[in-house]
Design a protein around this motif. Sequence first.
Motif, PDB file in Angstrom:
ATOM      1  N   GLN A 131      36.680  13.295 128.650  1.00  0.00           N
ATOM      2  CA  GLN A 131      37.891  13.961 128.182  1.00  0.00           C
ATOM      3  C   GLN A 131      38.527  13.199 127.019  1.00  0.00           C
ATOM      4  N   SER A 162      37.728  18.868 134.232  1.00  0.00           N
ATOM      5  CA  SER A 162      38.610  19.405 133.198  1.00  0.00           C
ATOM      6  C   SER A 162      40.078  19.038 133.387  1.00  0.00           C
ATOM      7  N   ALA A 166      41.757  20.245 129.840  1.00  0.00           N
ATOM      8  CA  ALA A 166      40.363  20.516 129.451  1.00  0.00           C
ATOM      9  C   ALA A 166      40.153  20.235 127.970  1.00  0.00           C
ATOM     10  N   THR A 170      34.351  18.898 128.694  1.00  0.00           N
ATOM     11  CA  THR A 170      34.604  18.699 130.116  1.00  0.00           C
ATOM     12  C   THR A 170      34.048  19.855 130.928  1.00  0.00           C
TER      13      THR A 170
END
Length: 299
Positions: A131, A162, A166, A170
């Motif tokens: 992320q 996520s 998100a 992800t």
Amino acid sequence: MLDAVAFAADLGIPGLFDVHTHFLPPRVMAKVRHQFDTAGPLIGRPWPLHYRADDDELVETLRGLGVSRFSSLPYAHKPGMAEFLNDWSFGFADRTPGCLRSATFYPEPGAAAYVAHRLEAGAEIFKVHVQVGSIDVLDPLLDEVWGLLQDAGTPVVVHAGSGPVATPYTGPGPVAELLRRCPRLGLVVAHLGAPEFAEFLTLAETYEQVRLDTTMVFTPFFDDLGGAFPGALAPRLLDLRPKVLLGSDFPNIPYAYAEQLSGLARLDLGDDWLRDVCWHNGARLFAQPAVESESSVER
């Protein structure tokens, strides 16, 4: 509030083994804290940090909570950063008894060479933050890296779910494809894969070397963030008992450490489950002395 030391003592385990804690170079940690303080774009909401001190004090805080084994988990979010973090992290582990030798990598030329070097130097665990780093785990620049890690059997903590926000890479799809290519790769899915819990549980059920950590899940704060673990999945979590590891995200959490333990206890999955999650699974994975070598999860 639950007493963490008493919690471990009541379970009859020698302490807590937390595979997901963060210690970073001071300037890097200051930038991380700024993101939390300002509710940065990858955080998405106010995140008032409960713990804020220098490394020595934070280590003593962990020890005072009964955490005797932990990680530093640096994570690179841009090219040219990984080896700076790895140098610092190895030095931190060398001067901090109980800390796993932690390392990171980034999809960049030369990644395979420095990962090979870190493995030879005794790296015990790696961290990749899909992320924050906007990292594609299928990037061809990582193909050799994953092969090295699969052959070494060294676990990689991967934040690929996520949550809390998100980003393009992800979700469970890329990780599922990575595991199709590298089925013996040792991954530890951070935050139980929140919010795609079911999909990441399926990957842990399917692949022998895939595990999950509990980081922040089952706490009221994480529930409010949209990361509430569905109660209907609890039986699967019980069946995955040898593959679930205690994680906390200490010190970057907006509540007291004991909240994580209280959340695990509220699941009511039994003391044997708690013993394995909070100590034995980590001790087996990282081959601690004086712990049974037998495990239903083979390396």
